[in-house]
Design a protein around this motif. Structure first.
Motif, PDB file in Angstrom:
ATOM      1  N   THR A 271       0.827  -1.201   0.000  1.00  0.00           N
ATOM      2  CA  THR A 271       0.000   0.000   0.000  1.00  0.00           C
ATOM      3  C   THR A 271       0.864   1.255   0.000  1.00  0.00           C
ATOM      4  OG1 THR A 271      -0.126  -0.056   2.421  1.00  0.00           O
ATOM      5  CG2 THR A 271      -1.887  -1.167   1.208  1.00  0.00           C
ATOM      6  N   ASP A 405       0.664  -1.050  -6.134  1.00  0.00           N
ATOM      7  CA  ASP A 405      -0.341  -1.498  -5.170  1.00  0.00           C
ATOM      8  C   ASP A 405      -1.510  -2.065  -5.962  1.00  0.00           C
ATOM      9  OD1 ASP A 405      -2.264  -1.879  -3.255  1.00  0.00           O
ATOM     10  OD2 ASP A 405      -2.351   0.208  -2.586  1.00  0.00           O
ATOM     11  N   GLN A 408      -4.937  -0.416  -5.585  1.00  0.00           N
ATOM     12  CA  GLN A 408      -5.130   1.006  -5.886  1.00  0.00           C
ATOM     13  C   GLN A 408      -4.957   1.220  -7.386  1.00  0.00           C
ATOM     14  OE1 GLN A 408      -3.047   3.757  -3.288  1.00  0.00           O
ATOM     15  NE2 GLN A 408      -2.821   5.217  -4.939  1.00  0.00           N
ATOM     16  N   ALA A 452      -3.982   4.546   5.184  1.00  0.00           N
ATOM     17  CA  ALA A 452      -3.960   3.368   4.317  1.00  0.00           C
ATOM     18  C   ALA A 452      -4.760   2.223   4.921  1.00  0.00           C
ATOM     19  CB  ALA A 452      -2.507   2.932   4.069  1.00  0.00           C
TER      20      ALA A 452
END
Length: 455
Positions: A271, A405, A408, A452
């Motif tokens: 992350t 990530d 994301q 996060a």
């Protein structure tokens, strides 16, 4: 089993230009509206433009093949493409063009607006009406498109051929491995760099080449890495490189694989704030003397529906907003080294004489990358085909490092299972030249780590 009729959306073809070959013995239908959209993407140098051209070549080659087999002229076969379809694989699957039914009454009543998406759905509904005894499925990577189709009684699904399988909690992956015997950890420290045979440790899981993990016994633990033949396991030491010191176990494991030049392909996932890009840059700079050049790149993901061309200035000025995170990480390294230090000045010198180059990923494609370390940031925004295109550019003495990530993702047509980074990790796992480390703990700041995890 009865054949199915699959109707393809434009984004499927632009995502995987070979998609028409992947439906086995089933029939594949391409609405004329899709062909019109694909045609608009044929000019350009992005992967999406290449896919549009490659798809056209596949269809053209299939038409030529059938022309040779039955001696019909090509014009006649183009007509057959619409009425009888053409063969595209060895399983008996055929591809057809749909030219009619672009204004189905159900679509007009529900949506009204005459746009390409609605024409594609209309075409699929018309096909379903014409073949009531057969299953008709719209295949699209656009979730809203699928929802519209489902609302009208048309079956719709995502294109899943290049998606990784669902996560299996029992499959090998870097993580903490618990054992009951402290003596196994002790034997690892005694062996040091030589390592201990895997079978002597009696691990509760199967390990793969270059896997990294924390081995935890009741009263001791060790950072471990499997050798590239999965025969021995050795300990990993925490070491600093180019001013960057690992702050947790995963960062130490990441630096170990990043500094191993026998690994030509490395993936770092995690992350925001876990240090993926910073670690990759520090390791690359520490090895700069062993390579001709260090290349840093990231895909340009347009903001607010504006292409890079909307930004003012020349090429370098246009890409600067997208590349700024890479420069930010370089500045962190320079601050750790000391702004006026010789090492920090060397980074500036490398930027000046282009031994260290920060560039948009679109401008890397097409090159042969030999004797370089190539870091691709935000790789989760790439498709599997784009990842393949980049890796196949690797020349002699080249290393490729992908960071990202997988949760994301900025592309509307990719997800955690279909993005190129996850696909590459799945397919390359176990290869002796590949290693993957997943970073868990955020180290940017307490606030960043909290965001996060909580938001």
């Amino acid at each position: 089993m009865a054949k199915k009729n699959f109707v393809l959306d434009t984004n499927v073809i632009l995502h995987d230009y070979q998609c028409v070959k992947n439906f086995q013995e089933n029939n594949v239908y391409i609405p004329i509206a899709v062909l019109e959209e694909v045609d608009k993407f044929k000019k350009g140098y992005e992967q999406i433009n290449y896919n549009a051209r490659a798809f056209t070549r596949i269809v053209d080659k299939a038409i030529e093949k059938e022309t040779e087999e039955d001696t019909k002229d090509k014009g006649s076969k183009l007509h057959d493409f619409i009425t009888k379809g053409i063969s595209v694989n060895d399983d008996g699957g055929r591809v057809y063009i749909l030219t009619e039914g672009q204004h189905h009454p159900k679509v007009q009543a529900a949506f009204g607006e005459d746009i390409k998406d609605h024409r594609i759905i209309s075409t699929a509904l018309t096909l379903m009406d014409e073949h009531p005894g057969e299953e008709t499925v719209l295949v699209s990577k656009d979730v809203n498109m699928r929802l519209k189709a489902l609302s009208l009684g048309l079956e719709a699904e995502d294109y899943t051929t290049d998606k990784i399988r669902q996560e299996d909690p029992n499959r090998p992956e870097q993580h903490e491995i618990e054992i009951a015997d402290d003596s196994a950890v002790d034997s690892l420290y005694v062996a040091g760099g030589k390592g201990v045979p895997v079978e002597e440790l009696s691990l509760p899981v199967t390990v793969v080449p270059n896997q990294t993990f924390v081995l935890k016994a009741p009263n001791s633990s060790a950072l471990c890495r499997v050798d590239n033949e999965a025969k021995t396991i050795r300990t990993v030491e925490k070491k600093s490189y180019f001013g960057i010191t690992p702050r947790n176990a995963e960062q130490a494991l990441a630096l170990d694989v990043l500094m191993d030049q026998s690994l030509s392909l490395v993936a770092l996932t995690g992350t925001a704030g876990t240090g993926k890009t910073l670690l990759a840059l520090a390791a690359a700079l520490a090895q700069a003397e062993d390579y001709r050049q260090i290349l840093l790149a990231r895909p340009i993901v347009s903001l607010a529906d504006k292409d890079i061309g909307f930004l003012p200035g020349d090429y370098k000025q246009k890409i600067m907003p997208y590349m700024q995170p890479l420069f930010d990480n370089l500045n962190v390294i320079k601050s750790q080294l000391g702004t006026g230090s010789a090492a920090a000045q060397e980074i500036d010198a490398m930027l000046g004489d282009e031994r260290l180059v920060v560039e948009a990923l679109a401008y890397i494609r097409g090159r042969s990358l030999g004797d370089v370390i190539f870091i691709v940031d935000e790789a989760q925004n790439l498709t599997p085909q784009e990842i393949k295109t980049i890796i196949t550019r690797a020349g002699d003495h080249a290393r490729m490092i992908f960071t990202g990530d997988v949760q994301q993702i900025d592309s509307p047509y990719l997800d955690s299972r279909s993005n190129g980074l996850a696909y590459m990790i799945e397919r390359m796992r176990g290869e002796d030249c590949f290693a993957h480390v997943n970073l868990i703990h955020g180290e940017r700041s307490h606030l960043s780590d909290l965001a996060a995890r909580k938001l």
